[in-house]
Write an enzyme that holds these catalytic residues in place. Sequence first.
Site, PDB file in Angstrom:
ATOM      1  N   ASP A   1       1.137  -1.011   0.308  1.00 41.51           N
ATOM      2  CA  ASP A   1       0.366   0.241   0.207  1.00 41.51           C
ATOM      3  C   ASP A   1       1.294   1.176  -0.133  1.00 41.51           C
ATOM      4  O   ASP A   1       0.340   2.213   0.040  1.00 41.51           O
ATOM      5  CB  ASP A   1      -1.145  -0.152   0.585  1.00 41.51           C
ATOM      6  CG  ASP A   1      -0.279   0.011   2.444  1.00 41.51           C
ATOM      7  OD1 ASP A   1       0.800  -0.442   2.444  1.00 41.51           O
ATOM      8  OD2 ASP A   1      -1.206  -0.096   3.312  1.00 41.51           O
ATOM      9  N   SER A   2       2.643   1.453   0.056  1.00 40.34           N
ATOM     10  CA  SER A   2       2.994   2.448  -0.132  1.00 40.34           C
ATOM     11  C   SER A   2       2.557   2.838  -1.324  1.00 40.34           C
ATOM     12  O   SER A   2       3.370   3.740  -2.574  1.00 40.34           O
ATOM     13  CB  SER A   2       4.864   1.645  -0.115  1.00 40.34           C
ATOM     14  OG  SER A   2       5.127   0.823  -0.713  1.00 40.34           O
TER      15      SER A   2
ATOM     16  N   ASP B   1      -1.280  -6.074  -0.148  1.00 42.59           N
ATOM     17  CA  ASP B   1      -1.439  -5.518   0.831  1.00 42.59           C
ATOM     18  C   ASP B   1      -3.004  -5.648   0.569  1.00 42.59           C
ATOM     19  O   ASP B   1      -3.915  -4.478  -0.271  1.00 42.59           O
ATOM     20  CB  ASP B   1      -0.251  -4.161   1.050  1.00 42.59           C
ATOM     21  CG  ASP B   1       0.362  -4.542   2.588  1.00 42.59           C
ATOM     22  OD1 ASP B   1       0.598  -5.344   3.055  1.00 42.59           O
ATOM     23  OD2 ASP B   1       0.978  -3.014   2.305  1.00 42.59           O
TER      24      ASP B   1
ATOM     25  N   LYS C   1      -1.517  -9.732   2.805  1.00 48.91           N
ATOM     26  CA  LYS C   1      -0.177  -8.816   4.030  1.00 48.91           C
ATOM     27  C   LYS C   1      -1.595  -7.689   4.523  1.00 48.91           C
ATOM     28  O   LYS C   1      -1.819  -7.510   4.070  1.00 48.91           O
ATOM     29  CB  LYS C   1       1.312  -8.191   3.177  1.00 48.91           C
ATOM     30  CG  LYS C   1       1.399  -7.537   4.534  1.00 48.91           C
ATOM     31  CD  LYS C   1       2.866  -7.108   4.465  1.00 48.91           C
ATOM     32  CE  LYS C   1       3.118  -5.758   3.891  1.00 48.91           C
ATOM     33  NZ  LYS C   1       1.934  -4.738   4.863  1.00 48.91           N
TER      34      LYS C   1
ATOM     35  N   GLU D   1      -1.656  -6.153   8.450  1.00 44.61           N
ATOM     36  CA  GLU D   1      -1.062  -4.742   9.308  1.00 44.61           C
ATOM     37  C   GLU D   1      -1.989  -5.291  11.015  1.00 44.61           C
ATOM     38  O   GLU D   1      -2.765  -4.485  11.014  1.00 44.61           O
ATOM     39  CB  GLU D   1      -1.083  -3.312   9.151  1.00 44.61           C
ATOM     40  CG  GLU D   1       0.302  -2.863   8.152  1.00 44.61           C
ATOM     41  CD  GLU D   1      -0.189  -1.506   8.091  1.00 44.61           C
ATOM     42  OE1 GLU D   1      -0.703  -0.655   8.661  1.00 44.61           O
ATOM     43  OE2 GLU D   1       0.404  -1.082   6.492  1.00 44.61           O
TER      44      GLU D   1
ATOM     45  N   GLU E   1       8.256  -3.930  11.313  1.00 48.39           N
ATOM     46  CA  GLU E   1       8.958  -3.203  10.376  1.00 48.39           C
ATOM     47  C   GLU E   1       9.320  -1.817  11.698  1.00 48.39           C
ATOM     48  O   GLU E   1       8.627  -2.233  12.527  1.00 48.39           O
ATOM     49  CB  GLU E   1       7.842  -1.817   9.565  1.00 48.39           C
ATOM     50  CG  GLU E   1       8.397  -1.244   9.087  1.00 48.39           C
ATOM     51  CD  GLU E   1       7.074  -0.539   8.056  1.00 48.39           C
ATOM     52  OE1 GLU E   1       6.287  -0.889   7.927  1.00 48.39           O
ATOM     53  OE2 GLU E   1       8.256   0.869   7.458  1.00 48.39           O
TER      54      GLU E   1
END
Length: 283
Positions: free
Chosen positions: A48-49, A87, A116, A118, A185
């Site tokens: 999602d960067s 993501d 993925k 978070e 991270e």
Amino acid sequence: MVKKMTVPAIRDHKAAQGVDPLVMVTAYDAPGARMVDEAGVDMILVGDSLAMVVLGYENTLQVTVDDIAHHTAAVARTKPQALVVADMPWMSYHVSTEDTLRNAAQLIRAGAGAIKLEGGRRRLPMIEALVAAEIPVMGHVGLTPQSVHAMGGFKVQARNTKAALDLVDAAKALVHAGCFSLVLEGVPAEVAAMVTEAVDVSTIGIGAGPHCDGQVLVFHDVLGIEKRVLPKFVRRYADLHGTGVAALKEFAADVRSGEFPAPQEVYGLCDEVAEELKLYGMG
Ligand code: KIV
């Protein structure tokens, strides 16, 4: 021939003796995916960067499931050997398990081999539901950029004893729930080492020191595509921004001076047609 990387291969990587650390790099489109795959990475993350490095937003909260699916499909169309991980965007796995499953399925249908997401213990019900639906999940703990407001900025996490122990505990719970790998991270190297020691799946670090089972960086950061000030954990291996601007300046100068296009860069008519057109007062 390089073999297609799979979720079980990543999961079993940790147990194998004397293996190289895993390498993951982000990619968001077909040319990027081809470059990353040709370089021989193990996993391609459609992160999602995307929001920040491609779409120009200030944080990752703006991207949607449709955005990630669109870019995942572009990456997957290149049929990379690397495992494609997509993501889950913010709010795509927070509302209900039904919603989470539907959103994850959209990313798998777009071509991802795993998703993925978070967060720590609060994500356990969603992770369990995804794993029960045969959707492989990579966890992501420590500095979780989707929590930027809750964290008060992009700050290194787990810097005190309680937070470090909580992180180890959360990582173990995520793995117990079925995560096949974990991104760590923005945590101190010592804490990343504790987590890596505590879990039996591979940890992939970003700003988490050398003791993880693998490392991930963002494509645009590795290649220096942006001029932005980078966090200290990024190593820039090229200056594509500089090279690109220099090349574009040369092109602009050539156009303005008439150097471009040159005769060999031009299509022409055969003499006969050129002569005929002259009869019509053209050419
Ligand atoms: O979106 C992303 O690029 C990521 C990596 C930084 C791990 O989540």
